[in-house]
Scaffold this motif. Structure first.
Motif, PDB file in Angstrom:
ATOM      1  N   LYS A 143       0.833  -1.200   0.000  1.00 43.40           N
ATOM      2  CA  LYS A 143       0.000   0.000   0.000  1.00 43.40           C
ATOM      3  C   LYS A 143       0.869   1.252   0.000  1.00 43.40           C
ATOM      4  N   GLU A 185       1.926  -5.626   3.786  1.00 38.05           N
ATOM      5  CA  GLU A 185       0.967  -6.177   4.732  1.00 38.05           C
ATOM      6  C   GLU A 185       0.621  -7.620   4.375  1.00 38.05           C
ATOM      7  N   LEU A 188      -5.261 -10.828   3.940  1.00 35.60           N
ATOM      8  CA  LEU A 188      -6.306 -11.449   4.762  1.00 35.60           C
ATOM      9  C   LEU A 188      -7.382 -12.001   3.847  1.00 35.60           C
ATOM     10  N   GLU A 192     -15.499  -9.131   3.311  1.00 35.43           N
ATOM     11  CA  GLU A 192     -15.299  -7.719   3.624  1.00 35.43           C
ATOM     12  C   GLU A 192     -16.575  -7.066   4.121  1.00 35.43           C
ATOM     13  N   GLU A 283      -8.803  -0.812   6.985  1.00 35.48           N
ATOM     14  CA  GLU A 283      -8.505   0.621   6.776  1.00 35.48           C
ATOM     15  C   GLU A 283      -9.508   1.466   7.517  1.00 35.48           C
TER      16      GLU A 283
HETATM   17  P1  AMP Z   1      -7.832  -0.235   1.707  1.00 36.86           P
HETATM   18  O1  AMP Z   1      -7.858   1.055   0.972  1.00 36.86           O
HETATM   19  O2  AMP Z   1      -6.684  -0.414   2.638  1.00 36.86           O
HETATM   20  O3  AMP Z   1      -9.147  -0.680   2.296  1.00 36.86           O
HETATM   21  O4  AMP Z   1      -7.699  -1.331   0.564  1.00 36.86           O
HETATM   22  C1  AMP Z   1      -8.581  -1.376  -0.533  1.00 36.86           C
HETATM   23  C2  AMP Z   1      -9.040  -2.791  -0.739  1.00 36.86           C
HETATM   24  O5  AMP Z   1      -7.925  -3.677  -0.863  1.00 36.86           O
HETATM   25  C3  AMP Z   1      -9.847  -3.333   0.435  1.00 36.86           C
HETATM   26  O6  AMP Z   1     -11.189  -2.954   0.352  1.00 36.86           O
HETATM   27  C4  AMP Z   1      -9.623  -4.827   0.269  1.00 36.86           C
HETATM   28  O7  AMP Z   1     -10.484  -5.350  -0.724  1.00 36.86           O
HETATM   29  C5  AMP Z   1      -8.203  -4.910  -0.241  1.00 36.86           C
HETATM   30  N1  AMP Z   1      -7.254  -5.096   0.873  1.00 36.86           N
HETATM   31  C6  AMP Z   1      -6.616  -4.136   1.590  1.00 36.86           C
HETATM   32  N2  AMP Z   1      -5.812  -4.666   2.529  1.00 36.86           N
HETATM   33  C7  AMP Z   1      -5.946  -6.006   2.425  1.00 36.86           C
HETATM   34  C8  AMP Z   1      -5.378  -7.116   3.143  1.00 36.86           C
HETATM   35  N3  AMP Z   1      -4.490  -6.951   4.116  1.00 36.86           N
HETATM   36  N4  AMP Z   1      -5.772  -8.353   2.770  1.00 36.86           N
HETATM   37  C9  AMP Z   1      -6.642  -8.548   1.756  1.00 36.86           C
HETATM   38  N5  AMP Z   1      -7.197  -7.544   1.040  1.00 36.86           N
HETATM   39  C10 AMP Z   1      -6.869  -6.286   1.373  1.00 36.86           C
END
Ligand code: AMP
Ligand code: GLY
Length: 417
Positions: A143, A185, A188, A192, A283
């Protein structure tokens, strides 16, 4: 009261719609707004990141309350600037907005306060990051630290992809300064879910649950989008899950905010992955969601201005919220090509043919020469409040084909469970 809403999406149209129902409000401005807000507010041609212009406008027009829709102005510190001159504004200050503006800040916050989340490490140096990925298994998630318009999260399936991604972010600077740092990271796997909460004075008051649809195509196929459908309430949020979320996440966030003297006032949007019944935080966002707002707001039976004002003065209680038992569904009409490239400026026809009790929130629309035109990837949120989820869903799909524009697309399986 004169109210200014900042933003131009479906979320902001839903907020203006609800604000227009308040007996306390005499005039609404929306900057920059869209074709939908133009019907209930006066659109002002100032963009969301033109903070000094927004401030000047609010002062000159004696705005009593400003509501910030998107994250960018919050992360830039719009709230601090308005407060400095004594203007009331709804949203977190710059320090608290880092919970969305910096992935590292939010991960550190979670770690420090025992909030369950994926294991991570952060890096500014490419070589060190490449060395560190040896300790991770695949897939892994990389990220960019800052705001990247929803594009800063990359899931890598092997070492080659991970090295390439690190090179693009840290060496080639594809996200500019927003990618000066990366968070690596663990991936996971689970279901969701998200929960939007009002926060004030260390108190966290969750709204009703909602489920959004991120993938562009039916059956959750195709690339991720900002969200192309949503419904509320979500059956995933069983009493058991709600209790775990309260104890393991909300109470800990609340303690963390207090310990770190973070005076968070506004909306905290928590994204989770539920892994074997246990939610882990993916997040934080520090604003209302789009399209979550389009399905939550129609179910809210409280004057939203009261909620905003009580959040600002710190007196908000969960008893201030009255929710309808009805179900709400929204299906988003998109432009062909979205979330990739698409063409704007197609005329939208047929909205006068919709049933009166259908709620139409505009996302990307604009009026030009009295014609309503498409002006974004997400164009309109066709929304219905029904006695049951099925009734709301059927109502949408009975009406949806009455709307027409070149390249119109939408998912046919929203709220089909
Ligand atoms: P975020 O902006 O951090 O929520 O990431 C955007 C999308 O990426 C999330 O809605 C998840 O679908 C996916 N995502 C983020 N972090 C992870 C993680 N550690 N494991 C699996 N999918 C993730
Ligand atoms: N629907 C996801 C978001 O607003 O970020």
């Amino acid at each position: 009261m004169k109210v200014l809403v900042i933003g131009n999406g479906g979320r902001e149209h839903a907020l203006c719609w609800k604000i227009s129902q308040s007996s306390m409000v005499e005039k609404i401005y929306c900057a920059p707004g869209n074709g939908g807000t133009a019907n209930i507010a006066e659109n002002i041609n100032i963009q969301i990141e033109e903070i000094d212009e927004l401030l000047k406008f609010a002062l000159n027009n004696k705005i009593d309350l400003t509501i910030v829709g998107p994250e960018a102005p919050l992360v830039m510190g719009i709230v601090d600037k308005f407060q400095r001159v004594g203007l009331k504004i709804f949203g977190p200050n710059k320090e608290c907005a880092q919970l969305e503006g910096s992935k590292e800040f939010s991960k550190k916050f979670m770690d420090k306060h025992g909030i369950p989340t994926a294991k991570y490490k952060s890096f500014t140096n490419f070589q060190e990051a490449v060395k560190a990925i040896e300790a991770f298994s695949y897939p892994l998630v990389i990220k960019a630290d800052g705001l990247c318009a929803g594009k800063g999260v990359i899931i890598c399936n092997n070492k080659y992809e991970a090295q390439k991604t690190l090179d693009e972010i840290l060496n080639q600077n594809i996200f500019g300064n927003q990618g000066n740092k990366v968070v690596i990271e663990e991936f996971l796997k689970g279901v969701e879910a998200s929960l939007l909460c009002f926060v004030t004075n260390g108190k966290i008051i969750p709204m009703e649950s909602a489920k959004d649809y991120k993938k562009i195509f039916d059956k959750d196929l195709g690339p991720n989008t900002g969200g192309v459908g949503c419904f509320s309430p979500s059956p995933l949020f069983t009493p058991e899950l709600k209790k775990i979320i309260q104890d393991n996440i909300l109470d800990k966030i609340s303690m963390g905010l207090k310990k770190e003297r973070l005076n968070f006032k506004g909306i905290l949007f928590i994204g989770f992955m539920v892994v074997a019944g246990k939610p882990k935080v993916l997040e934080f966002n520090v604003r209302f969601g789009d399209p979550e707002t389009q399905v939550l707001i129609p179910r809210l039976n409280t004057d939203i201005i009261t909620l905003f004002l009580k959040t600002i003065d710190g007196t908000l209680e969960s008893s201030d919220f009255k929710w309808s038992n009805k179900s709400c569904v929204t299906t988003i009409l998109t432009s062909k090509g979205y979330p990739g490239e698409f063409v704007k400026g197609h005329q939208i026809k047929g909205i006068d043919k919709l049933d009166n009790n259908l709620i139409l929130f505009h996302n990307g629309t604009i009026y030009r020469n009295e014609k309503l035109l498409t002006n974004g990837g997400r164009v309109m949120s066709v929304t219905s409040l029904g006695e049951t989820l099925e009734q709301a869903r059927n109502h949408i799909y009975e009406n949806i084909d009455r709307i027409n524009f070149e390249g119109i697309c939408y998912r046919k399986d929203i709220a089909k469970i």
